[in-house]
Design an enzyme around this catalytic site. Structure first.
Site: not given
Ligand SMILES: [Zn+2]
Ligand SMILES: [Zn+2]
Length: 425
Positions: A91, A158-159
């Site tokens: 992402d 992930e963010e």
């Molecule tokens: Zn990040």
């Molecule tokens: Zn990252």
């Protein structure tokens, strides 16, 4: 002449990962540019995932898409042996790129509020993906150097701290071989390209967020005695929270409490009914974490009680990101191969940070993990950026960009060498 030819042929076949990466930049850099120019926000990484799936398939891997949302799993079996999992994230971020590069992202999307926002790979996940594709190809072309199973995962979101958990919930370790080890790297905006940084033990913090509503009883600003003022109570609370760090925590155990948002009131002469606070808590040790979370609740309730206010509402977010604990034995096992691949001076020990990474989910799942940082800024540029005591643009900045050639060389060399070390025949 003939001997020389044979020698050249055999070295080309068994090329060292860093030489191989250098020779293959001509296909990898365009891939990086393509990914960089087409960033997608968390949980919307459809095209990015499809591109990676296509790359892994082309390299000879067995590929499954749609794992935990847009996640991709690619498996390469090469006889009996251990299983190593390598992870990249997919992402990008809602940041409008301001690097001025010819291949800068021009992607715009509408956010929840309906306004246009730029999208940018400002956290370098495009570098992680390109490293992974390079490593995938290297391992497939050098099967004589290792035995066992390689599992590559490309995870969404992930963010948001969600993607690793979503993939595990969707059967990552049941539908695919459960790894004996998990490896990952993350770019760094202030380490020279060609170098990697490592930290054994706790390397990145556990991340909790809490939403707290301090309740009062609203009324006229000129008649405080007829009200319970939630702004006053929240102010006491914000200040008192830091005593959990300065007085109740062992000074040798790292922890951070930050109140990142406080929303209350509408007008100077109105005392409001409530204040909404958003708090982030960063810790390494699970006991320290539990004590701090309990302490926050205790302080909020005690302050409300002392003023005769209604009990505050305290919500701990379900999106808890566990700490990244780099298994010291695994770090020790891998370090010599990294030093051999990159040179001693290019493998440097770095302090732990209180930032979080959802790679910590795999630590929590009791898999020995090692995540290192990858330098991405050429020495000259880094020196220039640091002139006059200034800092280089951090990750998530609209100005961050890697020097891609040397970053990929060290990234692919480190990931490939570490994997081969773990899967030595
Ligand atoms: Zn990040
Ligand atoms: Zn990252």
């Amino acid at each position: 002449m003939k001997t020389l030819f044979l020698l050249l042929a055999s070295t080309a076949f068994a090329s060292a990962p860093s030489d191989w990466a250098k020779q293959n930049l001509k296909t990898l850099v365009p891939l990086y540019h393509a990914l960089h120019q087409a960033p997608e926000l968390s949980n919307q990484e459809t095209n990015t995932a499809a591109r990676l799936a296509q790359e892994f398939k082309a390299a000879g891997y067995e590929v499954t898409t749609g794992v935990g949302g847009t996640g991709v799993v690619a498996v390469l079996k090469n006889g009996a042996g251990k299983t190593a999992m390598l992870r990249t994230d997919l992402d990008a971020l809602p940041v409008t790129e301001n690097t001025g590069l010819s291949y800068a992202s021009k992607v715009q999307v509408k956010n929840k509020a309906g306004s246009e926002v730029g999208v940018m790979h400002a956290c370098g996940h495009d570098v992680h993906m390109t490293n992974m594709v390079g490593t995938a190809r290297y391992l497939a072309e050098h099967k004589a150097d290792w035995k066992g199973t390689v599992v590559l995962i490309a995870q969404p979101a992930e963010e948001l701290g969600e993607g690793a958990a979503a993939m595990m919930k969707d059967g990552l370790f049941k539908r695919f071989p459960r790894p004996d080890y998990a490896l990952a790297l993350h770019v760094s905006g202030d380490l020279e390209a060609g170098k990697i940084g490592y930290h054994a033990g706790y390397a990145m913090a556990a991340d909790d967020s809490m939403d707290i509503t301090m309740k009062g009883r609203g009324g006229h600003g000129a008649s405080p005695h007829l009200t319970v003022d939630p702004i006053y109570l929240s102010s006491l609370f914000v200040v008192d929270l830091q005593s959990l760090i300065s007085r109740e925590r062992n000074p040798l155990e790292p922890a951070v409490i930050t109140v990142g948002a406080m929303h209350c009131g509408t007008k100077a002469n109105i005392i409001s009914d409530a204040c909404e606070l958003q708090v982030t808590v960063r810790t390494f040790d699970p006991d320290v974490r539990a004590r701090i979370l309990k302490g926050i609740e205790r302080k909020a309730k005690a302050i409300a009680q002392s003023a005769g206010a209604p009990e505050p509402t305290i919500r701990l977010s379900d999106v808890f990101v566990p700490a990244v604990y780099n298994e010291p034995a695994l770090v020790d096992k891998i370090l010599p191969s990294l030093r051999k691949a990159l040179g001693d001076k290019n493998v440097v020990e770095k302090p732990a940070v209180m930032g979080a990474e959802d790679f910590g989910r795999f630590s929590e799942a009791k898999i020995p993990v090692f995540m290192w940082t990858l330098g991405t800024i050429e020495t000259k540029r880094l020196k220039k950026m640091n002139e006059g005591g200034k800092n280089a643009p951090s990750l998530h900045s609209a100005l961050y960009y890697p020097d891609i050639g040397p970053s990929l060389e060290a990234g692919i060399a480190s990931l490939s060498s570490a994997t081969i070390e773990l899967l030595k025949p």
